[in-house]
Design an enzyme around this catalytic site. Structure first.
Site, short mmCIF file in Angstrom:
data_model
loop_
_atom_site.label_atom_id
_atom_site.label_comp_id
_atom_site.label_asym_id
_atom_site.label_seq_id
_atom_site.Cartn_x
_atom_site.Cartn_y
_atom_site.Cartn_z
N ASP A 134 -10.70 5.35 -46.81
CA ASP A 134 -9.42 6.02 -46.92
C ASP A 134 -9.58 7.52 -47.19
O ASP A 134 -10.34 7.92 -48.08
CB ASP A 134 -8.61 5.36 -48.05
CG ASP A 134 -7.25 5.99 -48.23
OD1 ASP A 134 -6.43 5.87 -47.31
OD2 ASP A 134 -7.01 6.60 -49.29
N ASN A 172 5.43 5.07 -44.27
CA ASN A 172 5.80 6.33 -44.90
C ASN A 172 7.07 6.94 -44.31
O ASN A 172 7.45 8.05 -44.67
CB ASN A 172 4.64 7.33 -44.81
CG ASN A 172 3.55 7.01 -45.82
OD1 ASN A 172 3.83 6.51 -46.90
ND2 ASN A 172 2.30 7.29 -45.46
N PHE A 193 -4.20 11.72 -31.56
CA PHE A 193 -3.74 10.88 -30.45
C PHE A 193 -2.43 10.20 -30.82
O PHE A 193 -1.49 10.15 -30.02
CB PHE A 193 -4.80 9.84 -30.09
CG PHE A 193 -4.32 8.82 -29.09
CD1 PHE A 193 -4.21 9.13 -27.75
CD2 PHE A 193 -3.96 7.54 -29.50
CE1 PHE A 193 -3.74 8.19 -26.83
CE2 PHE A 193 -3.49 6.60 -28.60
CZ PHE A 193 -3.37 6.92 -27.26
N HIS A 194 -2.36 9.68 -32.04
CA HIS A 194 -1.13 9.03 -32.46
C HIS A 194 0.05 9.99 -32.41
O HIS A 194 1.12 9.66 -31.89
CB HIS A 194 -1.25 8.48 -33.88
CG HIS A 194 0.08 8.08 -34.46
ND1 HIS A 194 0.90 8.98 -35.12
CD2 HIS A 194 0.74 6.90 -34.44
CE1 HIS A 194 2.02 8.36 -35.48
NE2 HIS A 194 1.94 7.10 -35.08
N GLU A 211 -10.99 7.64 -42.29
CA GLU A 211 -9.72 8.29 -42.07
C GLU A 211 -9.90 9.74 -42.51
O GLU A 211 -10.24 9.99 -43.66
CB GLU A 211 -8.59 7.65 -42.88
CG GLU A 211 -7.26 8.36 -42.68
CD GLU A 211 -6.24 8.06 -43.75
OE1 GLU A 211 -5.04 8.28 -43.51
OE2 GLU A 211 -6.63 7.61 -44.85
#
Length: 583
Positions: free
Chosen positions: A245, A384, A309-310, A282
């Site tokens: 993370d 989120n 990319f997201h 990440e």
């Protein structure tokens, strides 16, 4: 049994309390700050440590916390579990990951209930199940990122034995297991580490307060603590890989960084065990050095999430332009094309959101595509949001099919978020179960204030502490039996099957990916070897100058589509996708 604890904060004595009896520990003459003692004990026995006559605290290296983070530790005999299946030797190249939250994957919210559903994922073609964090945290419900005991398994999920059963079941179906672990902070409640020693430092500050001590005095032992917990998941639970993370939040100024040390240790363990262990980071840095091999001066992490990319895909699909989406929304099709070919959108370019230049270029000639993960949705990008709304809440089935096509046929390792494969209509919200009333109220008010600043009414923002918030986030599997969910599920299964059978779709050559697009007409097409993939994100049909060698075949199409005619033009309906081969 040997009991030992690193407790440099203890001045005079450390006492082991085991099953209600006290046993003084001795200072370790060879390891500064360590206290040890040999006392008979069996699996399940409860124990804790008292420093200088203070309260009995759980072991920082607790393997089990039956009563939660504030209760006593329990002895765990890892050798007692009889493994039924060997770990499959699965590489990241060719992998399809599936991010799963144990607490909402099933109504029961346990590892055993999730294990019973693994056959569905194997049938879909998933190769690795990525579990969100499992470390204990106060209460029952939560995302897991406020865990406080990085060697143990959250008891409401089933504890250590349940994780072994889950991993064993996955391996029996030929799937690997990836575990999300958090090294950049621990939760604010139930965290007893500061009582034992300098696990945190004020040298650096993070969004969560004092930083985990990776480079200040005492950091050798702190690094060993987190490194040891990471290896324990791979060794004791036969986990195949770890998702790390927010590694950009690891405050570490030492020449040999914690990440590099961890990647070396994981590679060594994989060599010893003859298994395929890997790390997935990440990172918000858009820095290819994270995944560059250590021999070439990088950190040696095996892959990283690619949020660029997201963000490009999300803006192209939705038109959203707030926050960090603003950089991508100026020309979303161009941004999407860039991330398909060059990985990072921010590769040294100016980021208006950050107010500075950001990122570094990827060397496409030397960097394999499976160093990066591509996805349309994750727990972060859904949970989120104010209402935890998925893409399915605002997009047509056709656009969801386009998103799946770009993820599952693109050059990066694809990852799905649970329920995405059938366009689940259930939201996935931010939910907590803090047992500290002041903390619970602070989180509740903070969440409402955050989204009120973006135009939401406070009454609209779900209360994270309400049990109903978690309950509304549980998947509804009955949706899979009716359209459009049934059709989307079949589309995902078809695309994953193509990825598994067509070598071009797992080709690591980034430089070989060729893209063309039309920003105004909202179509994009890319080539990988003999394959061409086209999507039309617009509502109206488009004609794409694809070219033709007369041998084109349609391998998959969301709507009925003919291959290009002799003139090389492909007619593609609105909000639709197609995969062709000209080989």
């Amino acid at each position: 049994m040997l009991f030992e604890v690193w407790a440099p904060s203890a001045r005079d004595r450390v006492t082991l309390e085991l099953n209600g009896s006290d046993h003084p520990l001795d200072r370790d003459a060879e390891r500064d700050g360590w206290w040890t003692g040999v006392v008979p004990a069996e699996d399940g026995d409860r124990y804790g440590f008292s420093l200088d006559g203070g309260p009995v605290l759980p072991d920082p290296r607790s393997r089990r916390l039956p009563d939660g983070p504030d209760g006593l530790s329990a002895v765990v005999d890892h050798s007692a579990y009889a493994w039924r299946h060997s770990s499959p030797r699965l590489r990241l190249r060719g992998a399809v990951l599936y991010e799963l939250h144990v607490g909402t994957f099933t109504p029961e919210g346990t590892l055993d209930a999730a294990a019973a559903r693994l056959g569905e994922l194997a049938g879909l073609g998933i190769t690795h199940v990525e579990l969100m964090p499992l470390c204990p945290f106060p209460g029952v419900r939560g995302w897991g990122y406020d865990g406080v005991a990085p060697w143990a398994v959250h008891e409401p999920y089933g504890g250590p034995e349940a994780l072994k059963r889950f991993t064993d079941a996955a391996h029996g179906l030929g799937m690997g297991v990836v575990l999300d672990v958090v090294h950049n902070h621990l939760g604010p409640s139930g965290n007893h580490l500061p009582s034992f020693g300098p696990y945190f430092t004020d040298t650096h500050h993070t969004p969560w307060g004092a930083a985990v001590n990776l480079d200040a005095p005492g950091s050798d032992e702190v690094r060993a603590y987190f490194l040891g917990s990471a290896l324990a998941w791979l060794r004791d639970y036969r986990i195949d890989g770890l998702r790390l993370d927010a590694v950009h939040a690891l405050a570490d100024t030492r020449a040999l960084t914690f990440l590099e040390e961890l990647s070396a240790a994981v590679d060594e363990l994989a060599k010893e065990q003859g298994r395929q262990h890997f790390l997935i980071a990440e990172s918000d840095l858009a820095d290819p050095r994270t995944t560059t091999p250590r021999t070439l001066g990088g950190l040696g992490v095996h892959a990283q999430w690619n949020d660029d990319f997201h963000h490009a895909l999300h803006t192209a699909l939705t038109g959203e332009d707030q926050g960090y989406y603003a950089d991508f929304a100026r020309a979303p099709m161009a941004a999407l094309a860039k991330t398909l070919t060059r990985v990072f959108f921010h590769d040294g370019t100016y980021s208006a959101f950050r107010g500075r230049h950001h990122g570094r270029p990827v060397d496409r000639e030397r960097t394999p595509a499976h160093r990066f993960l591509g996805y349309a949705q994750t727990h972060d990008q859904i949970g989120n949001r104010a209402l935890g709304d998925r893409l399915s809440a605002s997009l047509s089935p056709g656009l969801l099919a386009c998103a799946a096509t770009l993820v599952l046929t693109g050059p990066s390792v694809p990852m799905l978020f649970m329920g995405e494969e059938w366009g689940a209509s259930t939201p996935w919200m931010y939910f907590t179960d803090h047992t500290d009333p002041e903390l619970a109220e602070a989180v509740r008010r903070g969440r409402k204030r955050e989204f009120a600043a973006h135009g939401w009414s406070e009454d609209e923002v779900p209360d994270p502490q309400e049990p109903a918030t978690r309950d509304r986030s549980v998947l509804d599997r009955s949706e899979r039996e009716r359209d459009p969910h049934k059709r989307l599920l079949a589309w995902h299964r078809q695309l994953i099957a193509l990825r598994r059978t067509l070598p071009d779709l797992t080709d690591p050559d980034l430089a070989g990916v060729k893209v063309a697009f039309d920003e105004e007409a909202r179509w994009l097409v890319f080539r990988r070897g003999d394959l061409r993939v086209a999507v039309n994100l617009g509502k109206e049909p488009v004609v794409i100058p694809l070219g033709s060698n007369g041998r084109d075949r349609v391998l998959a199409s969301w709507e009925p589509v003919e291959p290009p005619a002799a003139d090389g033009l492909l007619s593609l309906p609105g909000e639709s996708a197609i995969v062709l081969t000209d080989g």
